[in-house]
Design a protein around this motif. Structure first.
Motif, short mmCIF file in Angstrom:
data_model
loop_
_atom_site.label_atom_id
_atom_site.label_comp_id
_atom_site.label_asym_id
_atom_site.label_seq_id
_atom_site.Cartn_x
_atom_site.Cartn_y
_atom_site.Cartn_z
N LEU A 1 0.83 -1.20 0.00
CA LEU A 1 0.00 0.00 0.00
C LEU A 1 0.86 1.25 0.00
CD1 LEU A 1 -2.94 1.20 0.39
CD2 LEU A 1 -2.36 1.30 2.82
N LYS A 2 0.56 2.17 -0.90
CA LYS A 2 1.21 3.48 -0.90
C LYS A 2 0.32 4.54 -0.26
CE LYS A 2 4.42 3.01 -4.75
NZ LYS A 2 4.97 3.66 -5.96
N GLN A 3 -0.98 4.46 -0.54
CA GLN A 3 -1.92 5.44 0.03
C GLN A 3 -3.33 4.89 -0.09
OE1 GLN A 3 -1.85 9.25 -1.98
NE2 GLN A 3 -3.31 10.20 -0.58
N GLU A 4 -4.18 5.26 0.85
CA GLU A 4 -5.59 4.91 0.76
C GLU A 4 -6.42 6.02 1.38
OE1 GLU A 4 -6.24 1.25 2.89
OE2 GLU A 4 -5.96 2.18 4.85
N CYS A 5 -7.64 6.17 0.91
CA CYS A 5 -8.52 7.18 1.49
C CYS A 5 -9.97 6.73 1.34
CB CYS A 5 -8.30 8.55 0.85
SG CYS A 5 -8.87 8.68 -0.84
N LEU A 6 -10.83 7.39 2.07
CA LEU A 6 -12.26 7.14 2.04
C LEU A 6 -12.97 8.45 1.76
CD1 LEU A 6 -14.79 5.32 2.65
CD2 LEU A 6 -14.54 6.06 5.04
N ILE A 7 -13.87 8.46 0.78
CA ILE A 7 -14.63 9.66 0.49
C ILE A 7 -16.11 9.32 0.33
CG2 ILE A 7 -12.68 10.77 -0.67
CD1 ILE A 7 -14.28 10.29 -3.32
N GLU A 8 -16.94 10.35 0.46
CA GLU A 8 -18.37 10.24 0.18
C GLU A 8 -18.69 11.17 -0.97
OE1 GLU A 8 -22.68 10.46 2.54
OE2 GLU A 8 -20.93 11.53 3.32
N ASP A 9 -19.32 10.64 -1.99
CA ASP A 9 -19.65 11.42 -3.18
C ASP A 9 -21.04 11.03 -3.66
OD1 ASP A 9 -19.51 13.07 -5.41
OD2 ASP A 9 -18.38 11.64 -6.60
N ASN A 10 -21.92 12.01 -3.74
CA ASN A 10 -23.28 11.76 -4.22
C ASN A 10 -23.97 10.64 -3.43
OD1 ASN A 10 -25.47 12.34 -5.89
ND2 ASN A 10 -24.84 10.85 -7.44
#
Length: 250
Positions: free
Chosen positions: A149-158
């Motif tokens: 893993l280099k990077q991970e994220c969590l987002i909320e969209d629509n």
């Protein structure tokens, strides 16, 4: 064209240092178009198996090129490929590759990644992944392949939640920063089945997204377990064990 929050986050996670970026399942090419506009790499490839979409996209890119909206002196090269993502011709293009796969489920992503890795295990490849579902099975597969893993994220969209993972097809113990890649991600870690960085919140807004996503995910697997369609108690236990910090990351 303004990108959606999801596509903008994917764009933000593409740093310099790649020779070829492959925008797979590119649909109308919005993400690849943004990468092309900012010369994110010398070569940007648009990939989709739907011929009609690729024909329309190629015409659009030709119009942009001829109208000088892309600076001909510094612009990146672009290519369109109407092919199965599992059959990317990476061996025809020298250099460092980033493969972006978004808009499909984790199970289909696994098929693509397994095929690519089988063909090109000798190449150092980064994958930027945004599955619409089956995140757990995707992470399990990446772990089994010894990816890092280099990077991970969590987002909320629509009103939908998305996990986004930037991974490399080599283990964290074998990771070496590319000397020419001065702006690339410098650290590499083992991949977690349920994620780690995505639970490290920097604000109340991020904390709200994390808690709601965790609750939604637990409810999903608990319904499956109650219905006994498949045994998922180990997945439920893994998500219940997540220790979300109460203080914000700086």
């Amino acid at each position: 064209m303004k990108l959606s929050k999801r596509l903008q986050q994917l764009d933000d996670m593409v740093l310099s240092g790649y020779d070829h970026i492959w925008d797979c399942c590119c649909d109308h090419g919005f993400l690849g178009g943004a990468l092309l506009s900012r010369q994110a790499a010398p070569n940007v490839h648009f990939v989709d198996i739907v011929a009609e979409l690729m024909n329309e996209l190629e015409q659009k890119l030709n119009r942009l090129h001829s109208s000088s909206k892309l600076n001909s002196a510094v612009q990146s090269n672009w290519f369109t490929h109407c092919i199965d993502v599992a059959k990317l011709p990476l061996d025809q293009y020298c250099g460092k590759h980033l493969i972006i796969i978004a808009g499909v489920g984790g199970d289909l992503m696994n098929q693509f990644i397994n095929s690519i890795q089988k063909q090109y295990s000798d190449l150092n490849i980064d994958f930027l992944l945004c599955p619409v579902h089956h995140q757990y099975s995707l992470r399990q597969n990446l772990i089994s392949l010894d990816f890092s893993l280099k990077q991970e994220c969590l987002i909320e969209d629509n009103k939908r939640f998305y996990e986004i993972l930037l991974v490399a097809n080599y283990s964290s113990s074998a990771y070496k920063a590319d000397s020419k890649n001065t702006k690339q991600h410098k650290t590499s870690k083992a991949i977690s089945e349920v994620g780690e960085q995505i639970w490290l919140n920097k604000s109340e807004a991020e904390k709200s997204v994390s808690w709601r996503y965790l609750n939604k995910t637990l409810n999903h697997y608990q319904r499956i377990q109650v219905g006994r369609k498949q045994e998922v108690q180990h997945i439920i236990n893994a998500y219940k064990a997540i220790d979300m910090p109460q203080t914000f990351e700086q």
